[in-house]
Design a protein around this motif. Structure first.
Motif, PDB file in Angstrom:
ATOM      1  N   ASP A  67      15.887 -10.274  50.971  1.00  0.00           N
ATOM      2  CA  ASP A  67      16.255 -10.830  49.668  1.00  0.00           C
ATOM      3  C   ASP A  67      17.087  -9.824  48.876  1.00  0.00           C
ATOM      4  O   ASP A  67      18.069 -10.178  48.222  1.00  0.00           O
ATOM      5  CB  ASP A  67      15.005 -11.209  48.875  1.00  0.00           C
ATOM      6  N   ALA A  68      16.702  -8.546  48.954  1.00  0.00           N
ATOM      7  CA  ALA A  68      17.466  -7.494  48.285  1.00  0.00           C
ATOM      8  C   ALA A  68      18.821  -7.297  48.954  1.00  0.00           C
ATOM      9  O   ALA A  68      19.843  -7.092  48.287  1.00  0.00           O
ATOM     10  CB  ALA A  68      16.684  -6.184  48.288  1.00  0.00           C
ATOM     11  N   PRO A  71      10.339   4.152  44.542  1.00  0.00           N
ATOM     12  CA  PRO A  71      10.469   4.967  43.335  1.00  0.00           C
ATOM     13  C   PRO A  71      11.540   6.056  43.429  1.00  0.00           C
ATOM     14  O   PRO A  71      12.165   6.408  42.425  1.00  0.00           O
ATOM     15  CB  PRO A  71       9.075   5.592  43.186  1.00  0.00           C
ATOM     16  N   ILE A  72      11.766   6.582  44.624  1.00  0.00           N
ATOM     17  CA  ILE A  72      12.716   7.677  44.773  1.00  0.00           C
ATOM     18  C   ILE A  72      14.149   7.204  44.524  1.00  0.00           C
ATOM     19  O   ILE A  72      15.022   7.996  44.164  1.00  0.00           O
ATOM     20  CB  ILE A  72      12.591   8.300  46.186  1.00  0.00           C
ATOM     21  N   TYR A 116      17.941  -0.825  45.269  1.00  0.00           N
ATOM     22  CA  TYR A 116      18.410   0.541  45.039  1.00  0.00           C
ATOM     23  C   TYR A 116      18.351   1.389  46.310  1.00  0.00           C
ATOM     24  O   TYR A 116      19.269   2.171  46.582  1.00  0.00           O
ATOM     25  CB  TYR A 116      17.589   1.197  43.925  1.00  0.00           C
ATOM     26  N   GLU A 117      17.287   1.267  47.080  1.00  0.00           N
ATOM     27  CA  GLU A 117      17.209   2.052  48.311  1.00  0.00           C
ATOM     28  C   GLU A 117      18.258   1.573  49.316  1.00  0.00           C
ATOM     29  O   GLU A 117      18.830   2.380  50.065  1.00  0.00           O
ATOM     30  CB  GLU A 117      15.803   1.982  48.914  1.00  0.00           C
ATOM     31  N   ASP A 125      21.623   3.097  48.263  1.00  0.00           N
ATOM     32  CA  ASP A 125      21.692   4.507  48.654  1.00  0.00           C
ATOM     33  C   ASP A 125      21.885   4.642  50.159  1.00  0.00           C
ATOM     34  O   ASP A 125      22.628   5.506  50.630  1.00  0.00           O
ATOM     35  CB  ASP A 125      20.424   5.249  48.223  1.00  0.00           C
ATOM     36  N   PHE A 126      21.207   3.812  50.919  1.00  0.00           N
ATOM     37  CA  PHE A 126      21.342   3.813  52.376  1.00  0.00           C
ATOM     38  C   PHE A 126      22.787   3.554  52.782  1.00  0.00           C
ATOM     39  O   PHE A 126      23.360   4.267  53.620  1.00  0.00           O
ATOM     40  CB  PHE A 126      20.414   2.746  52.961  1.00  0.00           C
ATOM     41  N   VAL A 127      23.411   2.561  52.164  1.00  0.00           N
ATOM     42  CA  VAL A 127      24.818   2.242  52.444  1.00  0.00           C
ATOM     43  C   VAL A 127      25.722   3.407  52.068  1.00  0.00           C
ATOM     44  O   VAL A 127      26.627   3.790  52.825  1.00  0.00           O
ATOM     45  CB  VAL A 127      25.246   0.964  51.697  1.00  0.00           C
ATOM     46  N   SER A 128      25.485   4.017  50.912  1.00  0.00           N
ATOM     47  CA  SER A 128      26.314   5.147  50.473  1.00  0.00           C
ATOM     48  C   SER A 128      26.209   6.325  51.426  1.00  0.00           C
ATOM     49  O   SER A 128      27.198   7.000  51.717  1.00  0.00           O
ATOM     50  CB  SER A 128      25.908   5.579  49.055  1.00  0.00           C
TER      51      SER A 128
END
Length: 379
Positions: free
Chosen positions: A21-22, A126-127, A313-314, A317-320
């Motif tokens: 979903d995210a 949270p990170i 958000y995670e 960041d994973f994609v970046s």
């Protein structure tokens, strides 16, 4: 515009539904399909989320040329072998928390990822959540930090199975599960990210089985409290942090960070929605009355971007990290990709060191602990 990252998943539980979903909210990701040993489950789950390639063996997935990255949400004890197979197939891996059963396994896995020039990242919400960046940036308003209490407790329906003498993966040493690894880690990792490694850890576990229990395959925890202290050479000298977590009861209290100038309250460790700071006014002597001993104090709410699903958000960041792009991380500081990855890795490794020590004191051991060292190392 670069081609989207083609993502497959392992696991068909609700957390995989939430992740996909995210992913639908991240333009850079294209869902391919899901691996399950059950062909019907693999096909139905894949079709439900708009994928085209169900996988019925790990080798199929690891060797698939149409997959760039894999999200792993299987039982904890399976993370290492499944992630390693994907890494050897030159796949990036996003591994649901905890990354592996212990620190040793996780470091070994991440070393393999570096060798294969792929990204290995723990999916710890949270990170990566900007709400925690605002919490971090607001700590100076509290003055000298003295105490913190991080809490996360929800009654698990799977505990009903344990009480009835039925097996469940959620409370099974062979699956590297239990309250600490499922709920407590949500208190450990923000603590390590905010304050660094504690100098001392003292655990008081609530155990729900003994070493002879076949249902849980040994001693397993249902809840626990932990005191972590920070010494004079740490970044937060004199700080004491209490961690409280449970899967056999529901904790209704907020988390707190207390300083000599004010107190911050946090409504949720996994996904903060409401965070407030009470800045103390002039302290007065207390009495046996109902009057507050902090007149002229002020309270303000932090401006938090509330999302119903903060796994976005995670994933971003994973994609970046995969694309070698700069990102704001840990927290709100633009740094190089290598610097960001090292920051994430450090939090993951050190948090699992804390978990290893808590489990060692509780006498909770997993199959992967055969090379476990009882030395509590601070890095």
């Amino acid at each position: 515009m670069p081609e989207p990252i083609r993502l497959a998943t392992i696991g068909t539980s609700m957390i995989s539904d939430d992740l996909l979903d995210a992913a639908a909210q991240v333009d850079s990701i294209k869902y391919v399909g899901t691996y399950s040993r059950n062909p019907i489950t693999a096909r139905e789950f894949t079709e439900r989320h708009g994928g085209t390639r169900p996988f019925t063996t790990l080798e199929q997935l690891a060797n698939c040329k149409d997959v760039d990255a894999v999200y792993i949400a299987s039982p904890n004890a399976l993370h290492f072998d499944q992630a390693l197979a994907c890494i050897r197939g030159d796949k990036h891996v996003l591994i649901e928390k905890p990354a592996c059963s212990n620190r040793f396994q996780t470091q070994s896995l991440y070393a393999a990822a570096e060798l294969h020039h792929v990204i290995a990242l723990e999916a710890m919400r949270p990170i990566h959540d900007p709400a925690w960046a605002k919490i971090f940036d607001s700590l100076e308003e509290l003055g000298t930090l003295r105490r913190a209490t991080f809490r996360f407790g929800k009654y698990s329906s799977r505990y009903d199975d344990v009480k009835a003498g039925r097996h469940t993966n959620i409370f099974d040493t062979k699956m590297a599960s239990g309250a600490l690894m499922d709920m407590g880690i949500y208190t450990v990792e923000p603590m390590v990210a905010l304050f660094g490694m504690p100098d001392r850890v003292v655990a008081a576990p609530t155990l729900i089985s003994n070493s002879k229990c076949e249902t849980t395959n040994g001693i397993i925890d249902g809840a626990g409290s932990v005191l972590c202290t920070y010494g004079p050479h740490s970044g937060t000298p004199g700080l004491v942090v209490e961690l409280a977590y449970s899967k056999i009861s529901t904790d209704l209290l907020p988390s707190q960070i207390e300083g000599d100038l004010g107190t911050m309250t946090i409504d949720s460790m996994a996904s903060p929605q409401h965070v407030s700071i009470m800045t103390r006014g002039k302290a007065v002597r207390g009495s046996a009355s109902t009057e507050s001993n902090r007149p002229n104090s002020t309270t303000r709410e932090l401006d938090i971007e509330c999302r119903t699903n903060n796994m976005v958000y995670e994933l971003r960041d994973f994609v970046s990290l995969i694309r070698d792009e700069k990102l704001d991380t840990l927290w709100g500081r633009e740094i190089t990709v290598r610097g960001a990855l090292q920051s994430f890795d450090c939090v993951t490794f050190n948090s699992l060191s804390v978990c290893d020590e808590i489990r060692n004191q509780a006498d909770v051991h997993f199959p992967a602990d055969f090379r476990f060292s009882s030395d509590f190392r601070v890095e």
